[in-house]
Design a protein around this motif. Structure first.
Motif, mmCIF file in Angstrom:
data_model
loop_
_atom_site.group_PDB
_atom_site.id
_atom_site.type_symbol
_atom_site.label_atom_id
_atom_site.label_comp_id
_atom_site.label_asym_id
_atom_site.label_seq_id
_atom_site.Cartn_x
_atom_site.Cartn_y
_atom_site.Cartn_z
ATOM 1 N N ALA A 158 -0.794 33.849 -16.525
ATOM 2 C CA ALA A 158 0.504 32.740 -17.169
ATOM 3 C C ALA A 158 1.318 32.350 -15.982
ATOM 4 O O ALA A 158 2.073 31.361 -15.943
ATOM 5 C CB ALA A 158 1.145 33.333 -18.147
ATOM 6 N N THR A 163 1.097 28.078 -20.140
ATOM 7 C CA THR A 163 0.623 29.028 -21.311
ATOM 8 C C THR A 163 1.595 28.698 -22.279
ATOM 9 O O THR A 163 2.788 28.549 -22.262
ATOM 10 C CB THR A 163 0.651 30.498 -20.949
ATOM 11 O OG1 THR A 163 -0.241 30.727 -19.758
ATOM 12 C CG2 THR A 163 0.283 31.295 -22.072
ATOM 13 N N ILE A 342 -4.167 29.031 -23.217
ATOM 14 C CA ILE A 342 -3.759 28.994 -21.417
ATOM 15 C C ILE A 342 -4.446 27.743 -21.056
ATOM 16 O O ILE A 342 -5.719 27.441 -21.274
ATOM 17 C CB ILE A 342 -4.279 30.226 -21.056
ATOM 18 C CG1 ILE A 342 -3.514 31.162 -21.970
ATOM 19 C CG2 ILE A 342 -4.067 30.305 -19.462
ATOM 20 C CD1 ILE A 342 -4.159 32.699 -21.719
#
Length: 376
Positions: A158, A163, A342
């Protein structure tokens, strides 16, 4: 193991896991459609037993049975190897015109953890992202994951990949013996015992599996799930899934059906699954004719106490929805579960990722509304 020439082979980048020496060797990844999962059974069984974060829903016996009972379009698994040794199995589905890949969860598998060997989470997640990028996928959805090495690898991802947290909630679990029954529940237990001879039996201690399966399916079908058409016995596919999964897992010590009997008549039943140091209380049913005595609650408390006391088990997952009115009263522990969305590509969120996220959030909102309307 399926040979690379027989499946979709993906050459992964030269990845290293979080720590050595597990990180020595070349990593490769292979996509195996769900229809061919049986061919990987031997290596899959071994990985399931060795996984750092066990997931009984990806035990071969359970997953192969479930495959025929739930939506399977686009379903497969990415098998990640290091020098030929299977180090990760990531089951999931392509959807939204192959713009999204979601780890495999479904109505009978409320936990999304992939199978990964110790110290290999970074390598497996890296191989997965590389594979998805090669396939032109915009987003990776990772539903219902708790804290641990895989979650840590996703958090590291991330830092460079947009994300969005679609959901985070706490689920009832046990990490120690449950508290004693309340005074009222002890009174109900006594009153139920006054109706006849009360006993608890289990397939783990010799109760016949076919009889337990029939009793569970009958109890569930005669209750509210039967009226809604969601009982396991409602369709041949879901019945076959249940029968096939328990037939495979019970002899391995990975599943058991516990029941509360009154004069030999089942009044409550529950299915418990086990893998590694974790157990899952997946299914429960009770006879509504005895609802005033709360037999489901009484059995759930007994199942929890027995499961957490089993050798090697450190956590029992209730598999319940947040705010469950029964289980949260008697199982005081909580486990945080997170669903992430994501971006596969690094850098700023692209148009395809943003569009997929909007669709996913819209679907979640519509599903939530439908559930609220059904409860009215």
């Amino acid at each position: 193991m399926i040979a690379a020439s027989d499946s979709l082979a993906i050459a992964a980048p030269p990845l290293q896991p979080v720590s050595a020496p597990a990180g020595l060797g070349a990593v490769a990844a292979y996509w195996v459609p769900a229809a061919r999962w049986e061919e990987a059974r031997a290596d899959w069984d071994e990985l399931a037993a060795a996984a750092a974060e066990p997931n009984v829903f990806l035990a071969p016996g359970f997953a192969l049975a479930a495959r025929g009972a739930v939506a399977s379009a686009g379903l497969g698994a990415l098998l990640v190897t290091r020098d030929g040794l299977l180090i990760g199995l990531v089951a999931g589905r392509f959807h939204l015109l192959r713009s999204v890949f979601s780890l495999w969860t479904h109505d009978y598998a409320p936990y999304g953890m992939p199978l990964v060997r110790p110290d290999e989470a970074g390598a497996v997640i890296g191989a997965l992202v590389s594979f998805l990028a090669d396939q032109g996928v915009a987003a990776l959805e990772t539903p219902l994951l708790d804290a641990g090495p895989v979650a840590d690898a996703l958090e590291a991802l991330a830092a460079s990949h947009p994300t969005f947290v679609l959901d985070a909630h706490r689920r009832a679990v046990l990490t120690e013996a449950p508290p004693p029954l309340s005074k009222e529940h002890r009174r109900l237990a006594r009153r139920l015992g006054e109706q006849g001879r009360l006993e608890t039996v289990s397939t783990a201690t010799g109760y016949a599996l076919p009889a337990a399966v029939d009793a569970f399916l009958t109890l569930e079908a005669e209750g509210w799930k039967g009226r809604r058409g969601t009982a396991l016995a409602a369709t041949p596919a879901t019945r076959a899934f249940f029968e096939g999964a328990v037939a495979d897992l019970v002899p391995r010590g990975a599943a058991q059906i516990d029941m509360l009997l009154l004069d030999g008549r089942p009044v409550a039943a529950g299915l418990v699954l086990t893998a590694g140091a974790r157990a899952w209380y997946l299914k429960t049913a009770y006879d509504e004719a005895f609802a005033r005595f709360s037999p489901g609650l009484l059995l759930s408390r007994a199942i929890g106490a027995s499961a957490i006391a089993a050798e090697g088990v450190r956590l029992v997952d209730s598999c319940a929805i947040p705010g469950h009115p029964m289980i949260e009263r008697i199982w005081p522990g909580r486990m945080e579960l997170t669903t992430r969305f994501i971006a596969v590509a690094e850098g700023r969120a692209g148009v395809r990722y943003r569009a997929a996220l909007a669709c996913r959030r819209g679907f979640a909102a519509a599903k939530g509304l439908a559930k609220r309307l059904l409860r009215r």
